[in-house]
Design a protein around this motif. Structure first.
Motif, mmCIF file in Angstrom:
data_model
loop_
_atom_site.group_PDB
_atom_site.id
_atom_site.type_symbol
_atom_site.label_atom_id
_atom_site.label_comp_id
_atom_site.label_asym_id
_atom_site.label_seq_id
_atom_site.Cartn_x
_atom_site.Cartn_y
_atom_site.Cartn_z
ATOM 1 N N SER A 10 35.616 44.873 33.457
ATOM 2 C CA SER A 10 35.215 44.320 34.752
ATOM 3 C C SER A 10 33.854 44.857 35.180
ATOM 4 O O SER A 10 33.059 44.138 35.761
ATOM 5 C CB SER A 10 36.270 44.612 35.819
ATOM 6 O OG SER A 10 36.435 45.996 35.993
ATOM 7 N N GLN A 42 29.308 37.897 49.306
ATOM 8 C CA GLN A 42 30.611 37.458 48.796
ATOM 9 C C GLN A 42 30.472 36.196 47.941
ATOM 10 O O GLN A 42 31.094 36.090 46.885
ATOM 11 C CB GLN A 42 31.575 37.190 49.954
ATOM 12 C CG GLN A 42 32.041 38.428 50.656
ATOM 13 C CD GLN A 42 32.917 38.104 51.846
ATOM 14 O OE1 GLN A 42 32.577 37.258 52.670
ATOM 15 N NE2 GLN A 42 34.037 38.799 51.945
ATOM 16 N N GLN A 46 31.223 35.704 43.903
ATOM 17 C CA GLN A 46 32.044 34.617 43.386
ATOM 18 C C GLN A 46 31.320 33.904 42.240
ATOM 19 O O GLN A 46 31.916 33.607 41.205
ATOM 20 C CB GLN A 46 32.341 33.620 44.514
ATOM 21 C CG GLN A 46 33.134 32.416 44.100
ATOM 22 C CD GLN A 46 34.606 32.717 44.017
ATOM 23 O OE1 GLN A 46 35.096 33.618 44.679
ATOM 24 N NE2 GLN A 46 35.311 31.978 43.217
ATOM 25 N N ASP A 51 35.957 32.567 39.170
ATOM 26 C CA ASP A 51 37.201 32.402 39.900
ATOM 27 C C ASP A 51 38.276 32.048 38.886
ATOM 28 O O ASP A 51 38.019 31.368 37.902
ATOM 29 C CB ASP A 51 37.058 31.278 40.928
ATOM 30 C CG ASP A 51 38.127 31.346 41.988
ATOM 31 O OD1 ASP A 51 38.872 32.346 42.034
ATOM 32 O OD2 ASP A 51 38.214 30.397 42.774
ATOM 33 N N THR A 61 43.062 37.838 36.115
ATOM 34 C CA THR A 61 42.939 37.799 37.572
ATOM 35 C C THR A 61 42.476 39.157 38.092
ATOM 36 O O THR A 61 41.602 39.232 38.950
ATOM 37 C CB THR A 61 44.280 37.406 38.215
ATOM 38 O OG1 THR A 61 44.668 36.130 37.713
ATOM 39 C CG2 THR A 61 44.188 37.352 39.720
ATOM 40 N N GLY A 62 43.028 40.222 37.556
ATOM 41 C CA GLY A 62 42.640 41.578 37.950
ATOM 42 C C GLY A 62 41.203 41.887 37.585
ATOM 43 O O GLY A 62 40.480 42.536 38.344
ATOM 44 N N LYS A 65 38.959 40.094 40.110
ATOM 45 C CA LYS A 65 39.024 40.767 41.411
ATOM 46 C C LYS A 65 38.227 42.068 41.368
ATOM 47 O O LYS A 65 37.451 42.358 42.281
ATOM 48 C CB LYS A 65 40.475 41.037 41.790
ATOM 49 C CG LYS A 65 40.624 41.663 43.147
ATOM 50 C CD LYS A 65 42.076 41.839 43.524
ATOM 51 C CE LYS A 65 42.192 42.459 44.896
ATOM 52 N NZ LYS A 65 43.589 42.654 45.280
ATOM 53 N N GLU A 66 38.399 42.827 40.324
ATOM 54 C CA GLU A 66 37.663 44.094 40.165
ATOM 55 C C GLU A 66 36.164 43.842 40.083
ATOM 56 O O GLU A 66 35.364 44.567 40.668
ATOM 57 C CB GLU A 66 38.144 44.812 38.906
ATOM 58 C CG GLU A 66 37.457 46.130 38.654
ATOM 59 C CD GLU A 66 38.118 47.279 39.376
ATOM 60 O OE1 GLU A 66 37.467 48.317 39.529
ATOM 61 O OE2 GLU A 66 39.278 47.132 39.781
ATOM 62 N N LYS A 68 34.505 41.347 41.434
ATOM 63 C CA LYS A 68 34.027 40.985 42.769
ATOM 64 C C LYS A 68 33.903 42.213 43.672
ATOM 65 O O LYS A 68 32.914 42.357 44.387
ATOM 66 C CB LYS A 68 34.966 39.959 43.405
ATOM 67 C CG LYS A 68 34.885 38.594 42.770
ATOM 68 C CD LYS A 68 35.886 37.661 43.428
ATOM 69 C CE LYS A 68 35.915 36.330 42.728
ATOM 70 N NZ LYS A 68 36.943 35.438 43.298
ATOM 71 N N VAL A 69 34.898 43.075 43.625
ATOM 72 C CA VAL A 69 34.851 44.295 44.436
ATOM 73 C C VAL A 69 33.636 45.131 44.059
ATOM 74 O O VAL A 69 32.888 45.611 44.924
ATOM 75 C CB VAL A 69 36.156 45.110 44.287
ATOM 76 C CG1 VAL A 69 36.011 46.506 44.851
ATOM 77 C CG2 VAL A 69 37.319 44.385 44.935
#
Length: 75
Positions: A10, A42, A46, A51, A61-62, A65-66, A68-69
């Motif tokens: 990630s 944000q 993305q 996505d 998915t994780g 998300k990681e 993006k964070v």
């Protein structure tokens, strides 16, 4: 081992893909300007990270998300 692989993957995605965010038009001393900038960050995260809506692939998915964070944190 899985955590290290997941963390590296990630972070690699976020490190390789970059997108410039223009904020010259914003007044950052105003809360509204800061809010608009955060939304732009944000949206850029993305675009860079992508996505993924397949909830059955939790690892993918994780990873997204990681990514993006990390992208938002490092903007």
């Amino acid at each position: 081992m899985w955590f290290e692989e997941h963390y590296c993957r990630s972070n690699l995605i976020a490190a390789l893909a970059k997108e410039r965010i223009d904020f010259r038009d914003l007044n950052l001393s105003n809360p509204k300007g800061v809010q608009v900038l955060y939304r732009r960050i944000q949206t850029s995260a993305q675009h860079v990270c992508g996505d993924y809506h397949d909830r059955s692939d939790l690892q993918r998915t994780g990873d997204i998300k990681e990514c993006k964070v990390n992208a938002i944190r490092n903007a």
